[in-house]
Design an enzyme around this catalytic site. Structure first.
Site, PDB file in Angstrom:
ATOM      1  N   HIS A 304       0.784  -1.128   0.082  1.00 15.69           N
ATOM      2  CA  HIS A 304      -0.026  -0.016   0.022  1.00 15.69           C
ATOM      3  C   HIS A 304       1.041   1.372  -0.123  1.00 15.69           C
ATOM      4  O   HIS A 304       0.619   2.145  -0.625  1.00 15.69           O
ATOM      5  CB  HIS A 304      -0.792   0.037   1.322  1.00 15.69           C
ATOM      6  N   GLU A 540       4.371 -13.281 -26.592  1.00 18.62           N
ATOM      7  CA  GLU A 540       4.812 -13.333 -25.231  1.00 18.62           C
ATOM      8  C   GLU A 540       5.191 -14.681 -25.004  1.00 18.62           C
ATOM      9  O   GLU A 540       5.484 -14.910 -23.856  1.00 18.62           O
ATOM     10  CB  GLU A 540       3.709 -12.680 -24.362  1.00 18.62           C
ATOM     11  N   ASP A 564       5.623 -11.568 -19.972  1.00 22.21           N
ATOM     12  CA  ASP A 564       5.752 -13.083 -20.189  1.00 22.21           C
ATOM     13  C   ASP A 564       6.640 -13.405 -20.965  1.00 22.21           C
ATOM     14  O   ASP A 564       7.250 -14.675 -20.601  1.00 22.21           O
ATOM     15  CB  ASP A 564       3.972 -13.359 -20.860  1.00 22.21           C
ATOM     16  N   CYS A 611       3.732  -4.013 -25.315  1.00 18.99           N
ATOM     17  CA  CYS A 611       2.841  -3.452 -24.000  1.00 18.99           C
ATOM     18  C   CYS A 611       3.396  -4.038 -22.864  1.00 18.99           C
ATOM     19  O   CYS A 611       2.684  -3.904 -21.946  1.00 18.99           O
ATOM     20  CB  CYS A 611       1.610  -3.914 -24.452  1.00 18.99           C
TER      21      CYS A 611
HETATM   22  C1  PEP Z   1       2.782  -8.895 -21.042  1.00 18.85           C
HETATM   23  O1  PEP Z   1       2.843 -10.324 -20.570  1.00 18.85           O
HETATM   24  O2  PEP Z   1       3.834  -8.449 -21.099  1.00 18.85           O
HETATM   25  C2  PEP Z   1       1.683  -8.457 -20.853  1.00 18.85           C
HETATM   26  C3  PEP Z   1       1.688  -6.733 -21.187  1.00 18.85           C
HETATM   27  O3  PEP Z   1       0.463  -9.087 -20.369  1.00 18.85           O
HETATM   28  P1  PEP Z   1       0.216  -9.438 -18.934  1.00 18.85           P
HETATM   29  O4  PEP Z   1       1.030  -8.659 -18.026  1.00 18.85           O
HETATM   30  O5  PEP Z   1      -1.234  -8.877 -18.872  1.00 18.85           O
HETATM   31  O6  PEP Z   1      -0.014 -10.810 -18.998  1.00 18.85           O
HETATM   32 MG    MG Z   2       1.029 -11.485 -20.729  1.00 17.63          MG
END
Ligand code: PEP
Ligand code: MG
Length: 679
Positions: A304, A540, A564, A611
């Site tokens: 937190h 990923e 991932d 991402c």
């Molecule tokens: C990732 O795996 O980089 C991703 C953006 O997806 P998540 O973190 O939601 O698994």
């Molecule tokens: Mg992912």
């Protein structure tokens, strides 16, 4: 009255997540519902109570319902418990992991600012960076006040009044945080308010009063007992619940004793606060003008305090070595929230450099925020889209406010988690539609359901898996449950004309998955008479990166999920804190897969985006751009600083640097290379 006996199958028993699912389900019935485990009895509508039941894997419990809807209650509870209450084998790892969703896990690791000068190694106490920035100042030991329950202040009030007042305070704190767009932080205080309504807590207090204790002592005893019972279960997530209970308990005690927030020892001049631990209430009660930074012994980057500090823009380090607590009051320190260090009694030249860095950091952040709405165009004129990772309608609005060029990853799991039935197609449609309308013509990449793995849901029955991260996760689960998948795709296709939606599939590891998913989109588009919607895949899984040149002709874009991809490439669980420092997306093995993916995309005239969290790491941004990344989708607070960094770089100059990085031996070498070349 109806009763059933049932054996708990969850490998880790009835801990936080399944307990929450069970309590939420029980609350939907009018009947009085109790759980029995050996000598222990729990009110099924009380989280505190269910947690203290201590039901482990293999425990036989009785579920008893008494009331008008007892039959239905027993049937639904039985089915939910038998299907694991949304739990599966991965839950231990997932819940003790540093994080899960927006604002949690390494996803929101602080942005490393390129301007910051690292401190020297002399007199340095180590911790983990939790909120970015540098604080320079004297330390202040924050002491938790010990309450003297026999010595009331002038503003003393009774328990009922204190509870009402505490709820008002917590509602106000919740509102304040919500108004300031601090949704995650607001949720902390909402959870505290819910604890005050817990029926079992009220019963426990009453039991002490019946034994002749004063209400104030009864309250303290009930809180202490229940917090201790939860803490004794020895689960990191439950330990946080125990802390919440103690925090809310203290709030009520303070009110009953007529002690204001100033009852604690509060700083009167700007200081760096150090403490073993800080509760959310302590943190929210500080005057931000007087707090330069936080150094905390307990907690990880997802605690937190870390979340609040990030939201308040105050540099913080957590998990700091105990030796910090032995420092004398007013010892001058440099707290570096980026690299997690506390430099004690810095030499004057180090101090001066840190002060300059601190000033530059603040200026940089302010400047980045002022420029946030402008496009991110590099020195050599290349436009890079900086989009945001979002997980709610509120996030979409916040992403716009922070200058995002769109949403590069909409994690749709938020619609499916923490509930007992799947959202309907119409319910999903209205949310996707609202997000499409909010973002207007800006692109929104809607990722289809990525549950399974670390994100189980109660109403989807899954066989227990030994390795859930390698199991029926993401697209695999959706293809195996076509009804669920169809509803989501229909909802997205229907919402698409309201804005600029795209569809993205998670966890693709084989071309056949793309083909099956595409066939389904085509079939549903025909059925709905919907216009075509571009679709892409997350890269990923290493097999997708290695086969990127084969997959590229089949899709419209790639989005590289480095969270991932790093986990699967290095075979390191992304939630394992013991491996946290090694789970680095700048490992050359991961970079080679990223490079291969980008090259394959460009060969077929497709876009390659990122991402994963690596996209907001300032050491990684130059490498990613040098490799040719078209778009960076980052956590919302990072949008302005990532845009500012893009503007400061000359992308053509970065190409040789990026290729050199591919030939490094370790992630550390890559980081040193970037530092050497870009400072
Ligand atoms: C990732 O795996 O980089 C991703 C953006 O997806 P998540 O973190 O939601 O698994
Ligand atoms: Mg992912």
């Amino acid at each position: 009255m109806k009763q059933i006996e049932i054996v708990i199958q969850n490998r880790t028993g009835l801990h936080a997540r399944p307990a929450k699912v069970l309590v939420n389900l029980a609350k939907q019935f009018k009947s009085d519902i109790k759980l029995f485990h050996g000598e222990k009895r729990a009110n099924a509508k009380s989280m505190v109570s269910v947690l203290t039941l201590g039901a482990v894997n293999g425990s036989e419990i009785s579920v008893q319902a008494d009331g008008v809807d007892e039959e239905k209650a027993i049937a639904e509870l039985e089915s939910a418990i038998r299907s694991g209450l949304g739990d599966n084998d991965s839950v231990v790892e997932a819940e003790s992991a540093p994080v899960t969703h927006r604002g949690l896990r390494q996803k929101d690791a602080p942005v490393k600012n390129p301007l910051i000068v690292e401190a020297t190694d002399q007199g340095v106490i180590k911790g983990v960076g939790a909120a970015p920035g540098i604080a320079v100042g004297p330390i202040f030991h924050f002491q938790q006040v010990e309450f003297d329950l026999d010595k009331a202040g002038s503003g003393q009030i009774d328990l009922a009044e204190a509870l009402t007042y505490a709820k008002t305070q917590l509602t106000e704190l919740h509102q304040q945080m919500t108004e300031n767009k601090l949704g995650v932080e607001a949720a902390i205080f909402e959870a505290h308010r819910e604890l005050l309504d817990d029926p079992e807590l009220a019963d426990a207090v009453q039991a002490h009063v019946n034994k002749g204790q004063s209400p104030i002592k009864a309250w303290k005893a009930a809180i202490d007992e229940q917090a201790a019972a939860i803490a004794a279960i020895n689960d990191p997530l439950l330990a946080a619940r125990a802390d919440d209970l103690r925090d809310v308990g203290k709030r009520v005690l303070r009110l009953m004793l007529g002690i204001g927030d100033d009852g604690a020892s509060m700083p009167t001049t700007p200081v760096v606060i150090v403490a073993r631990e800080l509760s959310p209430s302590d943190t929210a009660s500080f005057d931000p003008q007087r707090v330069l930074g936080f150094g905390i012994v307990e907690g990880g980057p997802t605690s937190h305090i870390a979340i609040l500090a990030r939201a308040l823009g105050i540099p913080a380090i957590v998990g700091v070595d105990e030796s910090m607590l032995a420092l004398e009051e007013n010892t001058p320190v440099i707290l570096n929230g980026n690299d997690g260090t506390l430099t004690v009694n810095p030499a004057s030249d180090v101090l001066e450099r840190a002060q300059q860095s601190q000033k530059r950091w603040l200026e940089y952040r302010r400047f980045a925020q002022e420029q946030a709405s402008l496009p991110a165009i590099s020195q050599d004129g290349k436009r890079v889209d900086v989009t945001a990772n979002a997980g709610s309608i509120a996030d979409a609005a916040e992403a716009l406010r922070m200058g995002a060029d769109g949403i590069g990853l909409l994690r749709t799991e938020f619609l499916f988690l923490e509930r007992t039935t799947a959202p309907t197609e119409d319910e999903q449609f209205s949310v996707y539609n609202a997000i499409a309308e909010t973002m207007k013509s800006l692109p929104v990449i809607v990722r289809t359901l990525d549950i399974g793995g670390d994100k189980p849901v109660a109403y989807i029955q899954m066989k227990p898996e030994l390795n859930p991260f390698l199991g029926e996760r993401g697209i695999r689960l959706c293809l195996n449950r076509p009804e669920l998948f169809r509803e989501q795709l229909r909802a997205i296709l229907r919402a698409a004309p309201s804005g600029n939606l795209r569809i993205m599939f998670p966890m693709i590891s084989d071309i056949s998955e793309i083909r099956q998913a595409r066939a389904l989109i085509e079939e549903l588009s025909r059925e709905l008479n919907a216009p075509p919607v571009p679709f892409g895949i997350m890269v990923e899984v290493p097999s997708a990166a290695l086969m990127a040149d084969v997959l590229a002709p089949e899709i419209d874009f790639f989005s590289i999920g480095t969270n991932d991809l790093t986990q699967y490439t290095l075979a390191m669980d992304r939630g394992n804190s013991a491996l946290a420092s090694k789970h680095d997306g700048l490992h050359p093995a991961v970079l080679r897969l990223i490079a291969q993916t980008i090259d394959a995309a460009h060969k077929y005239g497709k876009r390659a985006d990122i991402c994963g969290e690596l996209g907001s790491d300032s050491a990684a941004v130059p490498i990613l751009l040098g490799l040719g990344m078209d778009e960076l989708s980052v956590s919302i607070p990072s949008v302005p600083t990532v845009k500012a960094q893009v503007r400061s770089l000359n992308i053509s100059d970065l190409q040789p640097l990026a290729r050199e990085a591919l030939n490094c031996s370790t992630a550390q070498e890559v980081r040193e290379l970037v530092k050497k070349q870009l400072g």
